[in-house]
Motif scaffolding. Structure first.
Motif, PDB file in Angstrom:
ATOM      1  N   PHE A  73       0.841  -1.191   0.000  1.00 54.45           N
ATOM      2  CA  PHE A  73       0.000   0.000   0.000  1.00 54.45           C
ATOM      3  C   PHE A  73       0.883   1.249   0.000  1.00 54.45           C
ATOM      4  CE2 PHE A  73      -3.028  -2.765   2.688  1.00 54.45           C
ATOM      5  CZ  PHE A  73      -3.474  -3.412   1.534  1.00 54.45           C
ATOM      6  N   PRO A  74       0.600   2.212  -0.857  1.00 50.17           N
ATOM      7  CA  PRO A  74       1.411   3.430  -0.924  1.00 50.17           C
ATOM      8  C   PRO A  74       1.487   4.139   0.429  1.00 50.17           C
ATOM      9  CG  PRO A  74      -0.085   3.318  -2.797  1.00 50.17           C
ATOM     10  CD  PRO A  74      -0.486   2.208  -1.853  1.00 50.17           C
ATOM     11  N   LYS A  78       4.653   5.132   6.421  1.00 42.50           N
ATOM     12  CA  LYS A  78       4.445   6.419   7.071  1.00 42.50           C
ATOM     13  C   LYS A  78       3.133   6.427   7.844  1.00 42.50           C
ATOM     14  CE  LYS A  78       7.176   9.184   3.832  1.00 42.50           C
ATOM     15  NZ  LYS A  78       7.175  10.345   2.900  1.00 42.50           N
ATOM     16  N   ILE A  79       2.095   5.874   7.238  1.00 43.53           N
ATOM     17  CA  ILE A  79       0.777   5.824   7.887  1.00 43.53           C
ATOM     18  C   ILE A  79       0.824   4.940   9.133  1.00 43.53           C
ATOM     19  CG2 ILE A  79      -1.633   5.099   7.595  1.00 43.53           C
ATOM     20  CD1 ILE A  79      -1.302   5.731   4.597  1.00 43.53           C
ATOM     21  N   PHE A  80       1.528   3.830   9.018  1.00 46.42           N
ATOM     22  CA  PHE A  80       1.547   2.821  10.080  1.00 46.42           C
ATOM     23  C   PHE A  80       2.841   2.886  10.881  1.00 46.42           C
ATOM     24  CE2 PHE A  80       0.530  -1.604  11.550  1.00 46.42           C
ATOM     25  CZ  PHE A  80      -0.803  -1.370  11.846  1.00 46.42           C
ATOM     26  N   ARG A 158      -7.431  -8.734  -1.604  1.00 47.47           N
ATOM     27  CA  ARG A 158      -7.360  -8.439  -3.042  1.00 47.47           C
ATOM     28  C   ARG A 158      -6.397  -7.298  -3.309  1.00 47.47           C
ATOM     29  NH1 ARG A 158     -11.716  -6.458  -5.569  1.00 47.47           N
ATOM     30  NH2 ARG A 158     -13.008  -6.053  -3.735  1.00 47.47           N
ATOM     31  N   TYR A 159      -6.485  -6.243  -2.501  1.00 47.55           N
ATOM     32  CA  TYR A 159      -5.623  -5.088  -2.727  1.00 47.55           C
ATOM     33  C   TYR A 159      -4.189  -5.375  -2.293  1.00 47.55           C
ATOM     34  CZ  TYR A 159      -9.255  -1.934  -4.307  1.00 47.55           C
ATOM     35  OH  TYR A 159     -10.231  -1.327  -5.053  1.00 47.55           O
ATOM     36  N   TYR A 160      -4.009  -6.159  -1.245  1.00 48.15           N
ATOM     37  CA  TYR A 160      -2.664  -6.514  -0.797  1.00 48.15           C
ATOM     38  C   TYR A 160      -1.942  -7.321  -1.880  1.00 48.15           C
ATOM     39  CZ  TYR A 160       1.019  -8.646   2.085  1.00 48.15           C
ATOM     40  OH  TYR A 160       2.217  -9.086   2.587  1.00 48.15           O
ATOM     41  N   VAL A 161      -2.571  -8.380  -2.354  1.00 52.53           N
ATOM     42  CA  VAL A 161      -1.949  -9.228  -3.372  1.00 52.53           C
ATOM     43  C   VAL A 161      -1.830  -8.480  -4.696  1.00 52.53           C
ATOM     44  CG1 VAL A 161      -2.158 -11.366  -4.701  1.00 52.53           C
ATOM     45  CG2 VAL A 161      -2.781 -11.339  -2.277  1.00 52.53           C
ATOM     46  N   GLY A 162      -2.914  -7.793  -5.089  1.00 49.83           N
ATOM     47  CA  GLY A 162      -2.911  -7.099  -6.374  1.00 49.83           C
ATOM     48  C   GLY A 162      -1.867  -6.013  -6.454  1.00 49.83           C
ATOM     49  N   TYR A 314      -2.782   6.100  -9.120  1.00 53.58           N
ATOM     50  CA  TYR A 314      -1.507   6.446  -8.493  1.00 53.58           C
ATOM     51  C   TYR A 314      -0.523   5.286  -8.603  1.00 53.58           C
ATOM     52  CZ  TYR A 314       1.944   7.491  -4.910  1.00 53.58           C
ATOM     53  OH  TYR A 314       3.133   7.700  -4.250  1.00 53.58           O
ATOM     54  N   VAL A 315      -0.991   4.084  -8.283  1.00 53.01           N
ATOM     55  CA  VAL A 315      -0.101   2.919  -8.281  1.00 53.01           C
ATOM     56  C   VAL A 315       0.475   2.683  -9.672  1.00 53.01           C
ATOM     57  CG1 VAL A 315      -0.044   0.413  -8.067  1.00 53.01           C
ATOM     58  CG2 VAL A 315      -1.146   1.785  -6.289  1.00 53.01           C
ATOM     59  N   PHE A 316      -0.366   2.761 -10.704  1.00 50.82           N
ATOM     60  CA  PHE A 316       0.124   2.493 -12.060  1.00 50.82           C
ATOM     61  C   PHE A 316       0.966   3.649 -12.594  1.00 50.82           C
ATOM     62  CE2 PHE A 316      -2.997  -0.937 -12.235  1.00 50.82           C
ATOM     63  CZ  PHE A 316      -2.324  -1.878 -13.009  1.00 50.82           C
ATOM     64  N   ILE A 317       0.463   4.878 -12.467  1.00 51.04           N
ATOM     65  CA  ILE A 317       1.179   6.021 -13.051  1.00 51.04           C
ATOM     66  C   ILE A 317       2.460   6.323 -12.268  1.00 51.04           C
ATOM     67  CG2 ILE A 317       1.053   8.479 -13.581  1.00 51.04           C
ATOM     68  CD1 ILE A 317      -1.968   8.094 -14.006  1.00 51.04           C
TER      69      ILE A 317
END
Length: 462
Positions: A73-74, A78-80, A158-162, A314-317
């Motif tokens: 995760f972007p 910092k968040i955690f 899904r978001y973690y693996v993806g 954001y992740v792709f670009i």
């Protein structure tokens, strides 16, 4: 001591086996065809075994996502930052005082994902998941199902693996993770390579294969959409299993992460296993159910959809732009040293005497320069010496500082002879040493000059 060294070395495998067994409940649910979102989730009653299994799996996977995020995760670190700081102090304390680990438990990033610290995090998450599942089962024993929580758990997974595989895919498409074999690798023998080094050379040789692997990993982006989740999970499972196999069989220290990617992808597929079996192996008509998002207020739905679009964009670009910048910094487009290459010593003179005895331990065989600020010398007795280098800005001179002996330092003067090589001279332990070299080119190496052949009358296996 809680574990002896042998037991500690096999602990990750024991944990993996236990996790596979823990997921058995999920597969039981899938076989019974009860673990999917229906029009009326409240009408689905799970068995006690199903609910206990789900409680354990949900806690365990969420702890892994939170504390073994690996940059999925972007800006996660910092968040955690504060909770991660607690874990960084808690895990070494638990390792020393509960598990009886006597070696140092370092939290420093070393490039390995299978450190003692990482293994302790997995073991602790496993034990905490058991404890929480037991307490949860006692306090919430009357609940009939967890269909809504199942949905949100699949979102996290899904978001973690993806996102994890998208980041890995980017550095393969740009070919940063597995660079093309440079001078150091070209001048090393198979026997000198570690299993990981051998894998890196094999995978880095082909830009086309890097592109193929990268696209396969980027397809994990299909997991980010509910309608394509099942198809994405099938592709991702094959991709993640291949990654896991390479990590295990070539001793690459990303075994923990790759194993969890496989387990999580199996979890996502679990609800469709029966229907997939019917589709592939019988003539019975069937269709997959798309997981439905729990009913939320319109504003919340719009906010979630907007956040999803921004996150994926954001992740792709940003990932692609960052990969291109990294390629210029340390990838194939990074600036190379002026003396980049492999130089084969053709003449070596000590105090006016030409050395012809190849067994002489002082005789240099090759000079290899791949990165700015470093040099590797291979002698005729096959020993290697590594040096840090500092270039004189006014003269053709390098100051060599030994990596293994901080007291060893001397100046090496050189003269470039066109593009064919260089001459050098230096004083070492009272000896005046001179030499000439021939610069080797890519065409001098079979690995880099063989090329592609559509027609081959015989296998060219060398």
């Amino acid at each position: 001591m809680f574990l002896n060294p042998f037991e500690w070395s096999i602990l990750p495998f024991i944990i993996i086996l236990i996790n596979l067994l823990a997921l058995l409940d999920t597969f039981i649910i899938a076989i019974k065809n009860k673990f999917y979102m229906s029009e009326s989730p409240s009408d689905t009653n799970w068995s006690s075994l199903e609910k206990i299994g789900f409680r354990f799996v949900s806690v365990y996977f969420l702890l892994i996502v939170l504390f073994q995020n690996n940059g999925a995760f972007p800006y996660w670190y910092k968040i955690f930052k504060i909770p991660q700081g607690w874990i960084n102090k808690f895990i070494p304390w638990v390792g020393a005082n509960v598990y009886g680990v006597t070696n140092e438990i370092s939290i420093k990033l070393t490039g390995s994902g299978d450190t003692t610290f990482d293994n302790l995090v997995v073991l602790t998450a496993f034990l905490v998941a058991i404890l929480v599942a037991v307490l949860w089962s006692v306090l919430d024993r009357k609940r009939s199902n967890y269909t809504k929580l199942y949905y949100w758990l699949t979102v996290a997974i899904r978001y973690y693996v993806g996102l994890m595989l998208i980041s890995y895919g980017m550095v393969k498409v740009i070919q940063l993770q597995f660079p093309y074999p440079g001078p150091y690798r070209l001048m090393s023998t198979y026997a000198e390579s570690s299993p990981m080094g051998l894998a890196w050379t094999f995978l880095g040789f082909s830009k086309g294969y890097n592109l193929f692997m990268g696209i396969a990993e980027l397809l994990a982006g299909l997991l980010l959409f509910r309608r394509t989740m099942a198809f994405g999970a099938i592709i991702t499972l094959m991709t993640a299993m291949n990654i896991m196999a390479v990590n295990y069989f070539y001793d690459i220290p990303v075994k923990i992460l790759s194993t969890h990617l496989v387990l999580m992808t199996l979890f996502l597929l679990a609800k469709d296993i029966k229907k997939l079996f019917l589709f592939f192996f019988t003539s019975i008509s069937t269709k997959l159910e798309i997981i439905k998002r729990p009913k939320l207020k319109k504003g919340i739905n719009l906010a979630l959809n907007g956040f999803k679009i921004l996150l994926i964009g954001y992740v792709f670009i940003h990932g692609y732009v960052n990969a291109l910048e990294s390629e210029k910094q340390y990838g194939s487009k990074a600036p190379k040293p002026d003396l980049y290459g492999v130089y084969e010593v053709t003449n070596f003179v000590i105090n006016g005497d030409t050395i012809a005895n190849y067994k002489n331990e002082k005789l240099w065989k090759r000079i290899v320069i791949q990165r700015e600020g470093s040099m590797r010398i291979r002698k005729f007795d096959d020993s290697k010496q590594y040096y840090g280098t500092e270039k004189d800005s006014l003269e053709d001179r390098l100051t060599l500082k030994s990596w293994s002996n901080e007291d060893l330092s001397y100046d090496l003067n050189y003269k470039i002879i066109d593009s064919t090589g260089l001459d050098f001279n230096f004083i070492f332990e009272g000896d005046t040493i001179k030499g000439s070299t021939k610069r080797l080119k890519e065409k001098d190496f079979l690995l880099t000059n063989r090329g592609f052949h559509w027609i081959s009358e015989y296998p060219y296996n060398r």
